[in-house]
Enzyme design. Structure first.
Site, PDB file in Angstrom:
ATOM      1  N   GLY A   1       0.822  -1.196   0.000  1.00  0.00           N
ATOM      2  CA  GLY A   1       0.000   0.000   0.000  1.00  0.00           C
ATOM      3  C   GLY A   1       0.862   1.255   0.000  1.00  0.00           C
ATOM      4  CB  SER A   2       0.078   4.674   1.125  1.00  0.00           C
ATOM      5  OG  SER A   2      -1.063   4.819   0.312  1.00  0.00           O
ATOM      6  CB  THR A   3       4.449   1.758   3.527  1.00  0.00           C
ATOM      7  OG1 THR A   3       4.014   0.497   3.008  1.00  0.00           O
ATOM      8  CG2 THR A   3       3.720   2.059   4.837  1.00  0.00           C
TER       9      THR A   3
END
Length: 552
Positions: free
Chosen positions: A244-246
């Site tokens: 995801g956004s990491t």
């Protein structure tokens, strides 16, 4: 502990020995009479057959009493007890899937016990006799050789802190798994590594800590075996998932390095992008509809998907795939633990949709150790160090056999890109979607992430936070992940839990590590700060039947 040894040759040397000896073995140890007869028949010339292992003093007491009673039992012969040593783990569950366990039968079976089994196990001593050419009996003894000791990079207090907070969280809100990785970003040392649920190293084949008696009663042997493998699995190295956004800091760094974006660039977020026949939304679509004009720094702070897709499109599939490999994704890091997974990345055959979704960490599978090592390089000036968990090997006398120095593998980004990323990630914690991870008095940078796992229709989620402190001179990297957190399986939920857990860990960890406060001492007020949502944010294009899921 003792092993039960049978000497068939001696038992059969006089017919009066067999019956009383076998009767005593069946009576005292519950051994199968037919199997004992078979052993004597097949191994009649053997002088060493192990019948049982790991017996306690109490378990062998009755047999020894029978043998000692020579008046009534003069003919029990050919049985003796071999000393057996059992490794004890004084810290029980601490770092269980890192340390691993060993058994007399199989040696090292998990974790460091398995990886360094040859160093740790040593060699048993043995005494034997033989008749030489002159018919003289010769006695020979080979002394036992102790195994070596290994000194790990794991810091006891770091491990204690992260395990304490993991356990407290799961007591209140049980998850499928919760894992935390703590590293020194400047040399690849793993300071702490834990994944929940835990198990007792002194009783590793017990499932009682994870399942009720009612659940255990309904399990088949196969169910129990699979459940053991699940709790033994080290999530930090053996589980692959979509980050995801990491992953977005890596997209930004790639764009900066390749010169397709610059500090101060402005993107336009319309709330969604039409790519490859799919409508891929930004996470604000259901709230404010769109970000509108947004700078590069704000795109990371606010986790804007269209901005990331724009950067990735400028890079192109071939170049984007090259940077993913440069950061180590798709390959094992080489950490000194068994069962590390590779993860899954596209090569140069990335479709337009692959490029778009990879930009925000979907349709790419990574491991926590890959993320930790790569993220460390982003914040330390661009140096990628191979992660490792052993500092040195020593003899039992303390003499050093081998020392493991930090291994610098390659440079991933320039110092200027690293400096810019640290600034952006600090803003993300100070004023962006990761504000709840902040700790009063400390400069902290980091990024949150949510990602769907498995089949999209299952609506199961992984939420995470990856961060570091202090910002100007990072001394610690922390990666916190919750797999299927309570309340997020379905159509709603946020990253709040992982941010609060990260905050609680950092609040105790930073003072212990002597990291000095370097920010304003004003209390961090994150009560009303916005979180990333786990609401499915993608809808199918009206011209197609399927959709691609995307999360902030």
């Amino acid at each position: 502990m003792y092993n039960l040894i049978l000497d068939p040759k001696l038992v059969l040397s006089d017919e009066k020995y067999k019956e009383p000896t076998l009767n005593a073995l069946v009576q005292c140890f519950g051994l199968n009479r037919q199997e004992l007869e078979q052993t004597l028949a097949v191994k009649k010339d053997s002088q060493y057959e192990r019948l049982a292992m790991g017996l306690t003093s109490d378990e062998i007491a009755d047999f020894k009493a029978l043998v000692a009673d020579t008046k009534n039992n003069p003919n029990i012969k050919g049985v003796w007890f071999e000393n057996s040593y059992v490794r004890k783990y004084p810290f029980s569950t601490m770092a269980c899937d890192v340390v691993g366990f060993a058994s007399a039968a199989n040696g090292g079976e998990l974790g460091l016990e398995s990886y360094y089994d040859d160093e740790l196990s040593g060699t048993d001593g043995v005494s034997y006799s033989y008749v030489n050419d002159n018919l003289d009996v010769q006695e020979t003894t080979k002394d036992a050789v102790d195994g070596n000791n290994i000194v790990t990079t794991i810091d006891y207090n770091v491990q204690r802190i992260i395990e304490k907070h993991i356990a407290a969280y799961n007591e209140e809100k049980p998850s499928s798994a919760t894992a935390v990785l703590v590293m020194n970003p400047n040399n690849g040392e793993v300071l702490g590594m834990a994944s929940y649920p835990y198990f007792d190293l002194n009783n590793p084949r017990s499932l009682e800590s994870s399942y009720s008696q009612e659940q255990l009663a309904t399990m088949s042997d196969e169910d129990m075996t699979n459940s053991l493998y699940k709790i033994w699995r080290n999530y930090c190295i053996s589980e692959t998932f979509e980050p995801g956004s990491t992953f977005k800091p890596f997209t930004v760094a790639s764009g900066l390095e390749e010169g397709v974006t610059y500090d101060g660039d402005v993107f336009y977020c319309n709330g969604y992008e039409e790519i490859g026949g799919y409508t891929i939304r930004c996470h604000v679509y259901n709230k404010t509809g769109k970000h509108g004009d947004i700078t590069l720094e704000q795109a990371l702070m606010q986790s804007c998907n269209p901005a990331m897709m724009d950067i990735a499109a400028r890079l192109g599939g071939v170049k984007f795939a090259q940077y993913q490999r440069l950061f180590g994704f798709g390959s094992k890091t080489g950490i000194d633990l068994p069962s590390e997974e590779n993860g899954i990345i596209k090569k140069s055959d990335m479709s337009e949709t692959d490029v778009a979704t990879n930009a925000f960490g979907q349709n790419i599978n990574v491991t926590m150790i890959q993320m930790g090592a790569a993220f460390s390089s982003l914040i330390n000036g661009g140096n990628y160090y191979q992660p490792h968990i052993v500092k040195r090997i020593e003899k039992d006398t303390g003499e050093v056999v081998k020392t493991f120095e930090p291994t610098l593998v390659r440079q991933t980004v320039t110092a200027s890109t690293s400096q810019l990323l640290r600034k952006y990630l600090k803003s993300t914690v100070d004023d962006g979607l990761a504000k709840k991870a902040g700790v009063t008095g400390y400069s902290i940078g980091g990024k949150t992430g949510t990602a769907q796992k498995g089949k999209r229709e299952d609506l199961k989620w992984i939420v995470s936070f990856i961060g570091f402190a202090p910002v100007d001179n990072p001394q610690v990297m922390v990666y916190v992940l919750i797999d299927e957190p309570d309340g997020t399986t379905g159509t709603s939920g946020t990253t709040s839990d992982t941010l609060i857990l990260s905050h609680d860990i950092l609040e105790e960890l930073l003072p212990y590590m002597n990291i000095f406060k370097d920010a304003e001492a004003e209390p961090v007020d994150a009560a009303d700060s916005e979180d990333e949502n786990t609401v499915s944010i993608t809808v199918p294009n009206t011209n197609v039947q399927d959709s691609t899921s995307a999360t902030p």
